[in-house]
Design a protein around this motif. Sequence first.
Motif, PDB file in Angstrom:
ATOM      1  N   SER A  89      -9.554  24.684   8.482  1.00  0.00           N
ATOM      2  CA  SER A  89      -8.613  25.593   7.600  1.00  0.00           C
ATOM      3  C   SER A  89      -8.915  27.155   8.200  1.00  0.00           C
ATOM      4  O   SER A  89      -7.791  27.778   8.273  1.00  0.00           O
ATOM      5  N   PRO A  90     -10.049  27.340   7.950  1.00  0.00           N
ATOM      6  CA  PRO A  90     -10.418  28.907   8.307  1.00  0.00           C
ATOM      7  C   PRO A  90     -10.116  29.354   9.705  1.00  0.00           C
ATOM      8  O   PRO A  90      -9.434  30.196  10.110  1.00  0.00           O
ATOM      9  N   ALA A  91     -10.574  28.339  10.680  1.00  0.00           N
ATOM     10  CA  ALA A  91     -10.080  28.565  12.065  1.00  0.00           C
ATOM     11  C   ALA A  91      -8.746  28.657  12.215  1.00  0.00           C
ATOM     12  O   ALA A  91      -8.193  29.406  13.350  1.00  0.00           O
ATOM     13  N   MET A  92      -7.935  27.578  11.714  1.00  0.00           N
ATOM     14  CA  MET A  92      -6.439  27.737  11.753  1.00  0.00           C
ATOM     15  C   MET A  92      -6.032  28.731  11.211  1.00  0.00           C
ATOM     16  O   MET A  92      -4.824  29.476  11.839  1.00  0.00           O
ATOM     17  N   HIS A  93      -6.373  29.266   9.958  1.00  0.00           N
ATOM     18  CA  HIS A  93      -6.155  30.608   9.564  1.00  0.00           C
ATOM     19  C   HIS A  93      -6.289  32.101  10.614  1.00  0.00           C
ATOM     20  O   HIS A  93      -5.385  32.772  10.829  1.00  0.00           O
ATOM     21  N   ARG A  94      -7.192  31.712  11.039  1.00  0.00           N
ATOM     22  CA  ARG A  94      -7.755  33.071  12.332  1.00  0.00           C
ATOM     23  C   ARG A  94      -6.477  32.799  13.204  1.00  0.00           C
ATOM     24  O   ARG A  94      -6.125  33.848  13.826  1.00  0.00           O
ATOM     25  N   ASP A  95      -6.082  31.635  13.623  1.00  0.00           N
ATOM     26  CA  ASP A  95      -4.988  31.574  14.623  1.00  0.00           C
ATOM     27  C   ASP A  95      -3.824  32.254  14.277  1.00  0.00           C
ATOM     28  O   ASP A  95      -3.066  32.926  14.841  1.00  0.00           O
ATOM     29  N   VAL A  96      -3.480  31.639  13.029  1.00  0.00           N
ATOM     30  CA  VAL A  96      -2.231  32.354  12.234  1.00  0.00           C
ATOM     31  C   VAL A  96      -2.118  33.870  12.262  1.00  0.00           C
ATOM     32  O   VAL A  96      -1.264  34.383  12.649  1.00  0.00           O
ATOM     33  N   MET A  97      -3.305  34.395  11.843  1.00  0.00           N
ATOM     34  CA  MET A  97      -3.462  35.813  11.965  1.00  0.00           C
ATOM     35  C   MET A  97      -3.320  36.572  13.110  1.00  0.00           C
ATOM     36  O   MET A  97      -2.685  37.707  13.469  1.00  0.00           O
ATOM     37  N   ARG A  98      -3.929  36.068  14.270  1.00  0.00           N
ATOM     38  CA  ARG A  98      -3.832  36.365  15.730  1.00  0.00           C
ATOM     39  C   ARG A  98      -2.387  36.341  16.122  1.00  0.00           C
ATOM     40  O   ARG A  98      -1.753  37.467  16.672  1.00  0.00           O
ATOM     41  N   LEU A  99      -1.648  35.383  15.920  1.00  0.00           N
ATOM     42  CA  LEU A  99      -0.291  35.106  16.207  1.00  0.00           C
ATOM     43  C   LEU A  99       0.677  36.161  15.349  1.00  0.00           C
ATOM     44  O   LEU A  99       1.504  36.635  15.966  1.00  0.00           O
ATOM     45  N   VAL A 100       0.379  36.394  14.121  1.00  0.00           N
ATOM     46  CA  VAL A 100       1.289  37.567  13.448  1.00  0.00           C
ATOM     47  C   VAL A 100       0.921  38.579  13.839  1.00  0.00           C
ATOM     48  O   VAL A 100       1.868  39.459  14.186  1.00  0.00           O
ATOM     49  N   GLU A 101      -0.259  39.170  14.204  1.00  0.00           N
ATOM     50  CA  GLU A 101      -0.578  40.428  14.793  1.00  0.00           C
ATOM     51  C   GLU A 101       0.091  40.707  16.374  1.00  0.00           C
ATOM     52  O   GLU A 101       0.333  41.690  16.883  1.00  0.00           O
ATOM     53  N   GLY A 102       0.083  39.459  16.901  1.00  0.00           N
ATOM     54  CA  GLY A 102       0.539  39.452  18.263  1.00  0.00           C
ATOM     55  C   GLY A 102       2.279  39.465  18.253  1.00  0.00           C
ATOM     56  O   GLY A 102       3.170  39.505  19.281  1.00  0.00           O
ATOM     57  N   GLY A 103       2.844  39.701  17.044  1.00  0.00           N
ATOM     58  CA  GLY A 103       4.323  39.799  16.936  1.00  0.00           C
ATOM     59  C   GLY A 103       5.200  38.452  16.840  1.00  0.00           C
ATOM     60  O   GLY A 103       6.178  38.647  16.945  1.00  0.00           O
ATOM     61  N   PHE A 104       4.805  37.568  16.685  1.00  0.00           N
ATOM     62  CA  PHE A 104       5.387  36.149  16.666  1.00  0.00           C
ATOM     63  C   PHE A 104       5.915  35.873  15.358  1.00  0.00           C
ATOM     64  O   PHE A 104       5.243  36.178  14.409  1.00  0.00           O
ATOM     65  N   THR A 105       7.035  35.324  15.344  1.00  0.00           N
ATOM     66  CA  THR A 105       7.739  35.110  14.061  1.00  0.00           C
ATOM     67  C   THR A 105       7.296  33.574  13.597  1.00  0.00           C
ATOM     68  O   THR A 105       6.569  33.150  14.076  1.00  0.00           O
ATOM     69  N   ALA A 106       7.721  33.594  12.224  1.00  0.00           N
ATOM     70  CA  ALA A 106       7.173  32.245  11.499  1.00  0.00           C
ATOM     71  C   ALA A 106       7.583  31.021  12.384  1.00  0.00           C
ATOM     72  O   ALA A 106       6.652  30.069  12.460  1.00  0.00           O
ATOM     73  N   GLN A 107       8.765  31.025  12.772  1.00  0.00           N
ATOM     74  CA  GLN A 107       9.310  29.848  13.566  1.00  0.00           C
ATOM     75  C   GLN A 107       8.366  29.650  14.969  1.00  0.00           C
ATOM     76  O   GLN A 107       7.913  28.581  15.314  1.00  0.00           O
ATOM     77  N   GLU A 108       8.239  30.736  15.582  1.00  0.00           N
ATOM     78  CA  GLU A 108       7.604  30.570  16.702  1.00  0.00           C
ATOM     79  C   GLU A 108       5.956  30.160  16.593  1.00  0.00           C
ATOM     80  O   GLU A 108       5.198  29.521  17.323  1.00  0.00           O
TER      81      GLU A 108
END
Length: 201
Positions: A89-108
């Motif tokens: 779960s921490p590794a998946m969390h880091r992926d989410v944070m990177r995608l959020v910082e990359g400008g991706f929407t929740a659905q994306e």
Amino acid sequence: MLTRREWFVAAAGAGAVLTSRVLSGQGQPTFTPMDQGAYRPVLREPKPGAQPSMTPLERDQLERTLKCQCTCILDVYTCRTTDFTCSVSPAMHRDVMRLVEGGFTAQEIKDAFVATYGEVALTAPVKQGFNWAGYFAPAVVMTTGGIILTMMIKRWTARAAANAPVVAAGSASAAVVAPRIDASADEMARLEKALREEDFE
């Protein structure tokens, strides 16, 4: 000692609570060993001129829709904040944070996780095709069970009322209870005659 009605009501309530916890993905972890090797990177190139697409609170809410892949039944947010032995779960969390910082929407972001893990990455199935059954089936089952339980309780209540003792007529306090006697009028007449003869002796 619980009556039959109390037992069924308690069982139905426990079943409803358990079902709601499982469906919401907020239950306790299973007792199966964690698969710490289940993590797969979910990487996407940041969008040009990317800005964070959501607030930390919105990101946490998004993580509640993503299921941790360590074989537990928790979402990513709950697993990483309650089970500190999990490394997935921490590794998946880091992926989410990177995608959020990359400008991706929740659905994306959800689509990216589904592309990597399949639909098991989501805490709830996608609302399309046969997956709709996952949303309606529990409600149908619980409604049907409630109807059947209500009918059974009514039947038992009616049966208990039919077999209940009869309050003696003319009783001053209505507290004197007489048992029900299944006897014909002729048998009752003979009984009364025998009692009168007994009194005269």
